[in-house]
Structures are given as structure tokens and as C-alpha cells.
Design an enzyme around this catalytic site. Structure first.
Site, PDB file in Angstrom:
ATOM      1  N   THR A  91    -105.232  21.002  50.322  1.00 33.61           N
ATOM      2  CA  THR A  91    -105.040  20.893  51.766  1.00 33.61           C
ATOM      3  C   THR A  91    -105.872  21.919  52.519  1.00 33.61           C
ATOM      4  O   THR A  91    -105.672  22.121  53.704  1.00 33.61           O
ATOM      5  CB  THR A  91    -103.563  21.082  52.167  1.00 33.61           C
ATOM      6  OG1 THR A  91    -103.150  22.354  51.716  1.00 33.61           O
ATOM      7  CG2 THR A  91    -102.698  20.005  51.590  1.00 33.61           C
ATOM      8  N   THR A 103    -103.330  24.982  44.729  1.00 34.57           N
ATOM      9  CA  THR A 103    -103.150  26.275  44.051  1.00 34.57           C
ATOM     10  C   THR A 103    -102.284  26.192  42.803  1.00 34.57           C
ATOM     11  O   THR A 103    -102.348  27.084  41.966  1.00 34.57           O
ATOM     12  CB  THR A 103    -102.552  27.324  45.008  1.00 34.57           C
ATOM     13  OG1 THR A 103    -101.328  26.821  45.540  1.00 34.57           O
ATOM     14  CG2 THR A 103    -103.513  27.637  46.133  1.00 34.57           C
ATOM     15  N   ASP A 104    -101.478  25.136  42.672  1.00 38.17           N
ATOM     16  CA  ASP A 104    -100.561  25.066  41.529  1.00 38.17           C
ATOM     17  C   ASP A 104    -101.293  25.192  40.189  1.00 38.17           C
ATOM     18  O   ASP A 104    -100.887  25.962  39.325  1.00 38.17           O
ATOM     19  CB  ASP A 104     -99.795  23.737  41.536  1.00 38.17           C
ATOM     20  CG  ASP A 104     -98.547  23.816  42.407  1.00 38.17           C
ATOM     21  OD1 ASP A 104     -98.464  24.764  43.214  1.00 38.17           O
ATOM     22  OD2 ASP A 104     -97.668  22.936  42.276  1.00 38.17           O
ATOM     23  N   LYS A 114    -101.606  32.539  39.027  1.00 41.21           N
ATOM     24  CA  LYS A 114    -100.802  32.445  40.254  1.00 41.21           C
ATOM     25  C   LYS A 114     -99.479  33.138  39.963  1.00 41.21           C
ATOM     26  O   LYS A 114     -98.713  32.682  39.130  1.00 41.21           O
ATOM     27  CB  LYS A 114    -100.575  30.978  40.621  1.00 41.21           C
ATOM     28  CG  LYS A 114     -99.846  30.790  41.946  1.00 41.21           C
ATOM     29  CD  LYS A 114     -99.716  29.313  42.329  1.00 41.21           C
ATOM     30  CE  LYS A 114     -99.039  29.190  43.689  1.00 41.21           C
ATOM     31  NZ  LYS A 114     -98.899  27.788  44.113  1.00 41.21           N
TER      32      LYS A 114
END
Lengths: 640, 440
Positions: free
Chosen positions: B111, B187-188, B264
Site C-alpha cells: 500500500t 511489510t509482513d 520485522k
């Protein structure tokens, strides 16, 4: 006054009445077609914030535990438009905002965590308020994001949801419509400049918007007062400075809708309306005059920096760049007052200030502020200004001055439209300054991180509406026999709930009302910290007085001790230890015997003076009535 | 790209009934005859509102009122009108400056630039250079961009096939002479993909993975700063695969992390990405966009471009937990490789060792990594570790479990000899492991 910030301006000429203290006269509001409505923003006293589980507690800046720094920028709405109000704020781009964190704020306020589901306590309370105003609740409530990029929201938007529609309140003759009730989160509090503190961000607020049914300044005030009373009737809203804020929407025939934000003082609200009417009338008159004169904004920008090389004006001397424009046929109109302390020049200056300049100078106010008549003549000559023209000057860095002169041209051209749809902020005294254009629907888009809330009919039906404070006041007079003034005071007091509980527990209404309203005020005036006295402590004390375990007369002293941190029980024992009837009779008998000559000479007239002696001896440990009875008996004994 | 993705995804009706955007007037399709954006009269609360139909939610019609607020009402409250829906304004064409250096933007569907169609709740699938330049207008002042969209997915739906397409696209762009690559990614699984591309493409130019933790539709989104910093990093002297994301919660700088050393470490914060076991390769200050590279960052031009796009997909990753039944391990029977994220220095319970031994005996390569993430695996300290070594596990050194997983896929895809596989797993190929762990 120059259209510079007050601190930059040098005082000049004769002293006029302070515009703050002027009261604008009333007009025939029907004739001028006044339409007014208000928006009330009230903080709710919930345990947690609207979209996270932090407490709704305001903090002192000195308690901050950290700072974060962020940029914001305008984004397109769901319909692909950028809101005009947001775009306006974007002019101040490349500004980094600083936010203070506290041990009572979390990652949600920091815009580092998605919001929690909407706080059910706040949602219920907003529905109760809606029901009190006869509104229809929304079947499925959707949380929206309202774009606000002035820095007051870390996310760049305020979460808000429309909860109920179309109600009515009997605040004025014929009543006034309530268009909508929204439940939203409060913004971060501005500390100064671009620094904000996060403690207030996320506190639940209800926003109540009336229909434009208010036809006089007085009606605006009445409506605001009524809604404030209604909100306090719930007993679950925050009280005190800054917990309720009023915005006023005003238009007159031929004018435009203007929203004035941040009217905190109810006493000024009617004056704000009167001054806005005046402003709109004057802007219309200026427009008509400009058209009559065939006036024109000339777009040529003159660099007049050199012209003021040797000026005595401190502002101009400091500036790296001085730019000017000529407004053909504007002479006298830029300096014309449109409301106390405000001229057309102030409106133009507000636009220029968006570029970071301190303000502007115009020839309607010159020579002054260190600018000489000679310099004005040179300026007029340089720009080719005729006597009927006005020249506007702006001085700052080249970049800021160029930005400002563009804004000055823009606003000067808008003078031909008369009144503009604007959001304005209230200044001291009730005049207003331009903030930004009225925001449109384009600033709203869905909050995709919060699920919609469905409202079952039974839930709504089962909501219990609290009694209005005005109804309580009447009931206190009728049913409890309170004096009307005291009834009013106690009904609107923050401890009204305690009063009702005390009465329910069998305390005499007069005693309860007097203690809770008058006594607390008195000892507060004496310096006691009454906030430290809990409702329970007061109830315990009143119960003791009612049972005869403590003397009425000792109540102020006991409460003072409690405010100082003492336990109620201990304070009562120390200040008003229970005195046995025998002990009391002994003391009184002694006093009367010692003064038997006086008693014999005065007869029953001795009662008054001796009352004083006994009271002083007992120092409030015993109720006056009890003393009086025993004293009478003892005097009788001596006389017989 | 963030947790919000799921919400957005959930907004499209499961029954496939979701209203399609159109310029049609109401009554011409969609749910109950209403299509998204069409103008309706909404009779509610004794009032009449002119609104726009948005979508259906839990059986209710969602209507946008003139104030901009959405409310959910019964369909019976609506009456269609003849008035046509507002057509979405045509996006403006963005002019690119051809005198600026060339960068490639390759999007997999995050996004960072894409928009949500709020009328349908769907993420727009169209993507070209203009979209990212509209979202981050300042980009066009530092480079000219060509865009490629090998996939449009939520990053949790990443597959090995998409990695292969991505690797080939990147390879082609480098061959064509791009100065740097920017990969926009949810980002996952961004760190998995960065590791995969690290092994699959040997690169002379920077390949920068970037995402945003706070969705691009909010004024506070980290997409602008991350996007600008990633472009600066893509133009810099770097010559390896890296992740460029916020270094702190402030908008002050982005950290440059090695693609094989990054993880992350937070569900939602801007500075979720952290270098593990090493220091970041450098930083990009914001808004100055000054790039600082550490001495051990691989420099531009060090390597020639090479593509290795064979991957063995039959590889698993399992997180050991107390009381784990050996059947869980046995479930990987037939897999070519298995990464275990063990406890501490790299352990499972003794109970699981036989199952592991059986797996290895039947041809599965088993690599031990640690749930500690920080530090090196050592199975020579305790008895259980020695038993695991005896069973045939390979110590995964200081590899992150996810990186070991990707590396094993790549090694097995390119090498069949068990001894060489073992050696490759323990050898530093792309900066993923080090002989000495520094005190960072």
C-alpha cells in the site's frame, strides 16, 4: 494599529477604546436575515479514551516522558479530491510537529498502533445524550477519518462517527432543531507553536450541531446554555475549563456561512454573533463600494527593498526583501474597521500570515510605525499609485515575502465577493480572525481500522435518560423545600449526586444542601483544598451530625481537617468529641451559677448572652439547640 | 501492507456481491440495484438526505451523507435518483525529468503507493509509475522512474513463484542499465523476500526493498519518507540487497538493513525493521536524503549481475515448543529440507530427536536455528545438542530462521550433494552469516 502581530507593532497616535471591551449594539435580526447555529463539543468523563485503553487524564507538560517528531501531508479523499481546508494547511508544509508523550499515553496516540474498537462506555453515553434530545440513532455507526493536518492529530485525521440525527430541544420559544450528534476523539493540545501534548488526544467528545434555527444572538446563548445543562445532567461529562467548547455558525442575508471556532466563554457568545453580523455587513458594504469605484487588484509586484534602505521602521529595516502591490481604487477601504479592532487589512493580513510573515503594512495606516510621510510618497510614486489607490507592503525573507504577496493578491481579489465561507477563530473580546476555508465533505473518508457498530433496537429502548438539572432544581424546591437559589446551586453543583444520596440516606435536605454547596465554598475560600474531601467523607460526617454524634457548628472545622488529610472519624473526635448530657449540664450549671446576679437581674433575657458564653466554652462540640434547652432549664432554676 | 490490509480485504463482500464502481445512475446493478457512488435519497430520522450509495455492510446499505459521514441504514430507507454518480476525477499525468538518473520501481502490491477504493473497499490493482509519483510527488525531482508490477498481492500471500518472477524482473532491469531498483512490498513478508532476492540475484546496483507500516491513505503515513529514502539509497554507492525503513518512531532517518540480516520486530511501529546480529549498513537522513554507508556495506559495482532462480519449494520451517509431539516433526516426512527454530543454543526436546533422525535418514536436510534470533547456534554445549548433532542436524550458525529457510530453498535448488549442501549452509554467501559475531 498596523496589521502586524501586536508584538511587532509600534504604538502610534491617540489611544482609542480597547476593542476587547466594546459591546456592539443590537440590530433588527429578522430584517438582516440572521441564521445561526451552534456546535457544542463536550468531553466525556469516561474511564478510557475512545480508541485505546489509556485514561482520560490531562497531564502537566513537565510530566512528559518523551517526544516524537513527525511530518504530515494532505491525502486525497476516497472520491479522489483534496479537501480545500487541508490544502490550505499544506501551504505550511515542511513543518515538523513535535508531540509530548506521557506515562498515560500509548502507541495509539503515537499513531504507531491501529485503534482499539470504539469504547462502549463512550458510545452508550453518546446515545443517552442523543435520546435526551429526542434524536433518532443511526442503525449502523461508521467511524470516519476527518482530515486535520494542522498537527493537532498525530495521524493527520480525527476519528469521528455520526451517532444520531434530528432531535429537538426546548431551549427557545418554539424549540430548536438538533441536526446531528457525533462521537469523536479530542485532538492533541497545542503546547506552543508546532508542539503538541498527547494527553488530550483521544478523549471522547460528543459534537452536537443545532439546526440554523437561532434567530438572535440571545437565542444562540440560550441554546448553548441549555445544551450545556443537558450534558451536565448526565453526571458523566468532564467539567471545568476547556472541557466544553462552542463553535458558532452564522450567516446573514447576502453574506455567507462562517464558522467561528473555540468560543470557550459562554458570556461572550452573543457578542461574537453581534460582531460577526457587523463584519459581514461591512464586508458587503466594502464590496459594493469597490464595485461602485471600479476598483481593481493590479497583479504587478514591486520590489521596494531599496526604497526603505534608510528607514526608521524596525520591521522594514530588518527585512531582507520588501514587496508591494497596488490596489486600484481601494484607498480608505483597506483601513476601514469591519468589527472592533479588525479592518479589511486584518483579513488580508491573516492570509499573508499563512506564509509565515508577521503581517503587512498598507497606506491607509501610513505614515506610522516609523515609516515617514516622505517614504509613503516615494512608495506611491514608485508603484504609480493614485490618491484613490492603496498600496500594501510585506517585508520578510524573499521566499516568505513572495508567498505572502501572492496571498495578499488572492485575498484582495476576494474582497469583490463580500463575505467568504470560512472557518475563523475567536480573538479576545469576541472579534475573529481567519483560519482556513470551510471544510467540505471531501475531508471525510472511512476509518478502515475500526469495524462499524450495529445498534440493536432493544439496546436503544433500554437506555435510561437521566433527569435534567432544571427538573431536579424544581423538584428540590417542591419536594424537599429548599430555597430556590440553593436548589439551583445544588442541582448544578458537581456534588449534586452526593446531595441526592445524602437525602436518600435520611439527612435533612437543608443540612445536606448547605454543607455540600455553601460550606464547601466557604472553606475553599479560606484556602482548604476541597477536592481532597471525598463524597464518602462528607456523607459520613452528615450522618454523624444527623445522629447527634457531631455538632452542626463543627462541620466547617471538621471538613477543613479532612481537606488537610485527616480521617473523618478522627477529625470529629478531635474537633467535636461527643459530650455527654451530664457533662454539658454540669458546664452550663456552673456558668449560670457564676453569673446568678446577672441572671436574676435580666431574667430570661440572659439566655442570649449566656448562649454565647456556653457556645464558646463548648467550641462547637454540641448542637446549639441542645445547649439552648439545657440553658433555659438552668436559668429557670436560678429564677425560681 | 500493514494489519489494515486485512480489514480492507474483509470489506469486499464475501458473497461476491460487492458493488462495482461505475458512473451509472442508481437502480442499474450492484446490490439491491444500487451501484457504488450512485446518488440516492435517504429517508431517515424524519429527514430526507441526498446521499451517495457506498456499499453493503452486514446487510445494511452504507450511504454517504452530504456532510461526508457514512451511515448504515435499511435498504428500504433508500430511493434511487436519476442523477449520475460523480465520476472519479481523471488522474493527472505526471511529467518525468529525463535528465535525472533512471531508477526502476517494482511493485508486488503493497500500500505504499496504491489507493483504496473506498466505494468498494478494494485496493486498486492498477499500478504504474504515475501512481507512486502521485503518492510521493517529490520522487520525480530526484530520478526518473520505470515501473513494473509482477504481482498485486497482500504480502502474506507471497509465493516462491512470485519470488522467481520478481528476481527475473530485477535481473532484466539491471541488464537494461538501471541505476538502482526499488521493490515496494507489504511489510509482513518483506524480510523473507529481501532474503530470497539476496540469494537469487547477484547485483552490482542497490536493490532496495521498502514498505510502509502506516497505510498510505493517512496524512501521517511513513510511505513518503520511506519512499524518498529508498530512492536515495537506490541512487547511492550501495551494491547489495537492502531494506530501507524508518530508523526510529520519528521522521528523522531511515536505516539501511542488509536483506539477509533484517527482521520485522514489531507489529505496527514505523521502526519495526531491525538489523539482527549486525549493525545496519547505513542510514538515510530525512529530509536532507544524505546517505551514510558503513565500511562493511557492499559497494556499487563490486559484483557482476547474475541470476540464480532455482528454488526447492519442499522446505518447511517449524517452531519448537515445550511438549511438542514428535508427530509434528514426522509430518515433514518427504520434505527436502526443514528449518527448526529451536530453543536457546538450538535445542528441541529429547523426545523429538528420533523423529528428526528418521527425517534426516530419509533424505531431509535439517538445519537448526534459534528462537533467540540474536546469537549463534551451538549444539556442542549440552547433551541434547550433541544428540541432535549425532542425529545429523546442521547448525545454522547465526542465521535468522526465516533467512535459513530461504537459503535452504535456494541451496537445495542449486546443489544436490549433501556434503556441499552442508558446507554451503554454513558458508557466508550474501552476508547472511559471519565467522565472528560483533558486540552490537
Amino acid at each position: 494599529m498596523s496589521e502586524q502581530n501586536a508584538k511587532d507593532a509600534t504604538a502610534n497616535g491617540t489611544k482609542k477604546a480597547d476593542p476587547k471591551n466594546i459591546r456592539v449594539p443590537e440590530q433588527d435580526y429578522e430584517k438582516i436575515g440572521l441564521m445561526a447555529g451552534i456546535e457544542i463539543h463536550q468531553q466525556l468523563d469516561t474511564k478510557e479514551k475512545l480508541f485505546c485503553h489509556c485514561p482520560t487524564r490531562l497531564r502537566d507538560v513537565s510530566e512528559k516522558t518523551g517526544e516524537i517528531k513527525r511530518y504530515l501531508r494532505a491525502t486525497e479523499s476516497e472520491m479522489g479530491e483534496i479537501d480545500r481546508a487541508a490544502e490550505e494547511e499544506m501551504k505550511k508544509q515542511n513543518r515538523i510537529y513535535t508531540y509530548y508523550e506521557f506515562d498515560s499515553t500509548c502507541l495509539v496516540e503515537n499513531d504507531e498502533e491501529p485503534p482499539a474498537p470504539m469504547n462502549p462506555e463512550a458510545f452508550e453515553l453518546s446515545l443517552i445524550i442523543a435520546k435526551m434530545m429526542g434524536m433518532t440513532p443511526v442503525q449502523q455507526v461508521h467511524v470516519m477519518r476527518k482530515l486535520v493536518i494542522d498537527g493537532s492529530n498525530t495521524s493527520g485525521f480525527q476519528r469521528t462517527s455520526l451517532v444520531a440525527l434530528n432531535g429537538r430541544i426546548p431551549c427557545i420559544e418554539g424549540g430548536a432543531g438538533i441536526d446531528s450528534l457525533c462521537l469523536e476523539e479530542d485532538a492533541a493540545q497545542r503546547v506552543e507553536g508546532d508542539i503538541f501534548s498527547l494527553d488530550r488526544l483521544g478523549i471522547p467528545l460528543v459534537e452536537i450541531t443545532t439546526a440554523p434555527d437561532l434567530k438572535t444572538p440571545q437565542e444562540v446563548k440560550e441554546a448553548a446554555k441549555y445544551i450545556g445543562m443537558l450534558l451536565r445532567s448526565t453526571g458523566r461529562v468532564k467539567r471545568g475549563l476547556g472541557t466544553i467548547r462552542q463553535d458558532v455558525n452564522i450567516s446573514i442575508k447576502g453574506g455567507a456561512r462562517v464558522e467561528i471556532k473555540g468560543v470557550q466563554d459562554l458570556a461572550l457568545i452573543d457578542e461574537v454573533v453581534r460582531r460577526e453580523i457587523l463584519r459581514q455587513q461591512n464586508l458587503i458594504a466594502i464590496r459594493d463600494e469597490l464595485i461602485k469605484r471600479g476598483a481593481k487588484v493590479l497583479k504587478e509586484v514591486y520590489d521596494v527593498t531599496e526604497l526603505f534602505r534608510d528607514t526608521e521602521s524596525s520591521i522594514l529595516k530588518r527585512a531582507k526583501c520588501i514587496l508591494a502591490i497596488r490596489l486600484q481604487g481601494f484607498n480608505g477601504l483597506v483601513g476601514r474597521e469591519i468589527q472592533p479592532g479588525r479592518r479589511l487589512g486584518s483579513e488580508i493580513s491573516d492570509y499573508a500570515k499563512k506564509c509565515g510573515v508577521g503581517g503587512l503594512f498598507h497606506t491607509d495606516e501610513l505614515p506610522a510605525y516609523g515609516v515617514t510621510a516622505d517614504e509613503v510618497a516615494k512608495l506611491r510614486g514608485f508603484t504609480g499609485a493614485m490618491p484613490e489607490d492603496c498600496v500594501i507592503l510585506v517585508a520578510d525573507t524573499k521566499k516568505k515575502a513572495q508567498c505572502a504577496i501572492g496571498q495578499i493578491i488572492k485575498r484582495s481579489e476576494l474582497s469583490f465577493e463580500g463575505v467568504l465561507e470560512e472557518t475563523r477563530k475567536m480573538l479576545e473580546g469576541g472579534s475573529t480572525a481567519y483560519m482556513r476555508p470551510l471544510p467540505g465533505a471531501a475531508r471525510m473518508y472511512p476509518e478502515t481500522d475500526v469495524l462499524p457498530v450495529n445498534l440493536p433496537t432493544e439496546y436503544w429502548d433500554n437506555l435510561v435518560i437521566p433527569e435534567l438539572l432544571t427538573a431536579k432544581e424544581e423538584r428540590f424546591v417542591k419536594e424537599l423545600g429548599l430555597d430556590p437559589a440553593l436548589a439551583n446551586n445544588i442541582a448544578f453543583s458537581v456534588r449534586c449526586g452526593l446531595f441526592e444520596k445524602a437525602v436518600k440516606n435520611g439527612i435533612k435536605p437543608a443540612l445536606a444542601a448547605r454543607t455540600i454547596y455553601a460550606t464547601l465554598r466557604e472553606i475553599k475560600r479560606d484556602g482548604a483544598d476541597v477536592a481532597k474531601i471525598s463524597d464518602d467523607a462528607i456523607l459520613q460526617l452528615l450522618t454523624a451530625v444527623e445522629k447527634g454524634e457531631a455538632a452542626k457548628e463543627a462541620v466547617p472545622d471538621i471538613l477543613k481537617a479532612v481537606a488537610g488529610g485527616a480521617d473523618v472519624r478522627k477529625a470529629m473526635e478531635e474537633i467535636s468529641p461527643s459530650v455527654s448530657t451530664e457533662e454539658l449540664s454540669g458546664v452550663i450549671a456552673k456558668i449560670v451559677t457564676e453569673r446568678s446576679d446577672f441572671v436574676k437581674a435580666q431574667g430570661m433575657r440572659a439566655l442570649g448572652p449566656l448562649m454565647g458564653v456556653v457556645m464558646q466554652e463548648m467550641r462547637g462540640k454540641v448542637d446549639g439547640k441542645v445547649i439552648s434547652n439545657i440553658l433555659k432549664e438552668e436559668i429557670q432554676k436560678v429564677l425560681n | 501492507m500493514t494489519g489494515t490490509d486485512n480489514t480492507i480485504n474483509a470489506k469486499t463482500n464475501a458473497d461476491g456481491n460487492s458493488a462495482k464502481p461505475s458512473g451509472n445512475s442508481c437502480g442499474s446493478g450492484g446490490s439491491h440495484g444500487y451501484s457504488a457512488g450512485c446518488k440516492v435519497i435517504c429517508r431517515y430520522a424524519g429527514c430526507e438526505y441526498k446521499g451517495s450509495y457506498i456499499t453493503e455492510r452486514d446487510g445494511k446499505a452504507v450511504v454517504k451523507l452530504p456532510s461526508g459521514y457514512n451511515i448504515g441504514v435499511e435498504y428500504s430507507a433508500l430511493t434511487p435518483t436519476d442523477e449520475a454518480a460523480n465520476a472519479a476525477p481523471a488522474p493527472k499525468k505526471i511529467e518525468q525529468n529525463e535528465s535525472l538518473p533512471k531508477l526502476s520501481i517494482i511493485s508486488t502490491g503493497g500500500t505504499i503507493a496504491s489507493k483504496i477504493d473506498y466505494r468498494t473497499g478494494a485496493v486498486t490493482s492498477q499500478f504504474e509509475a504515475d501512481d507512486i509519483l502521485r503518492a510521493i510527488p517529490d520522487l520525480k525531482n530526484i530520478a526518473q522512474f520505470s515501473a513494473h508490477v509482477p504481482a498485486t498481492i497482500l504480502s502474506e500471500n507471497m509465493t516462491v513463484d512470485i519470488w522467481k518472477t520478481l528476481a527475473r524482473t530485477i535481473y532484466d532491469e539491471i541488464k537494461a542499465g538501471t541505476k538502482g531498483i526499488i521493490v515496494t512490498h507489504g511489510t509482513d513478508t518483506l524480510a523473507y523476500s529481501a532474503a530470497a532476492i539476496s540469494f537469487m540475484v547477484k547485483t552490482p546496483v542497490p536493490i532496495i526493498f521498502v514498505g510502509s507500516q502506516r497505510s498510505a491513505d493517512r496524512p501521517s503515513s511513513d510511505n513518503v519518507m520511506n519512499g524518498m529514502c529508498s530512492a536515495a539509497a537506490a541512487l547511492s554507492d550501495l551494491g547489495e540487497v537492502a531494506v530501507v525503513m524508518h530508523g526510529t518512531t520519528d521522521d528523522d532517518y531511515c536505516s539501511i538493513h542488509r536483506g539477509t540480516r533484517v527482521r520485522k520486530m514489531h507489529t505496527s511501529r514505523r521502526d519495526a525493521f531491525r538489523s539482527m546480529n549486525i549493525k545496519p549498513l547505513g542510514k538515510v537522513d530525512y529530509p536532507s536524503l544524505d546517505v551514510k554507508l558503513e565500511g562493511d556495506a557492499v559497494r556499487r559495482g563490486t559484483n557482476e549481475v547474475e541470476l540464480f532462480d532455482s528454488m526447492e519449494e519442499n522446505v518447511g520451517l517449524v517452531y519448537f515448543y515445550p511438549g511438542m509431539r514428535p508427530e509434528i516433526i514426522s509430518a515433514f516426512n518427504g520434505y527436502k529440507g526443514l528449518i527448526i527454530a529451536g530453543t536457546g543454543l538450538g535445542h528441541t526436546s529429547s523426545l523429538c530427536i528420533d523423529a528428526i533422525r528418521h527425517l534426516i535418514e530419509t533424505g531431509t536436510t535439517v538445519v537448526m536455528t534459534s528462537q533467540c534470533l540474536n546469537g549463534r547456534v551451538c549444539d556442542r554445549v549440552y547433551d541434547t545438542g550433541r544428540d541432535l548433532l549425532d542425529a545429523g542436524i546442521i547448525e545454522g550458525e547465526d542465521l535468522l530462521p526465516e533467512v535459513a529457510f530461504v537459503k535452504l530453498m535456494w541451496v537445495l535448488g542449486n546443489e544436490k550433494d549433501p556434503e556441499k549442501i552442508k558446507e554451503l549452509m554454513k558458508t557466508d554467501l550474501r552476508g547472511e552469516t559471519g565467522r565472528c559475531l560483533k558486540n552490537v
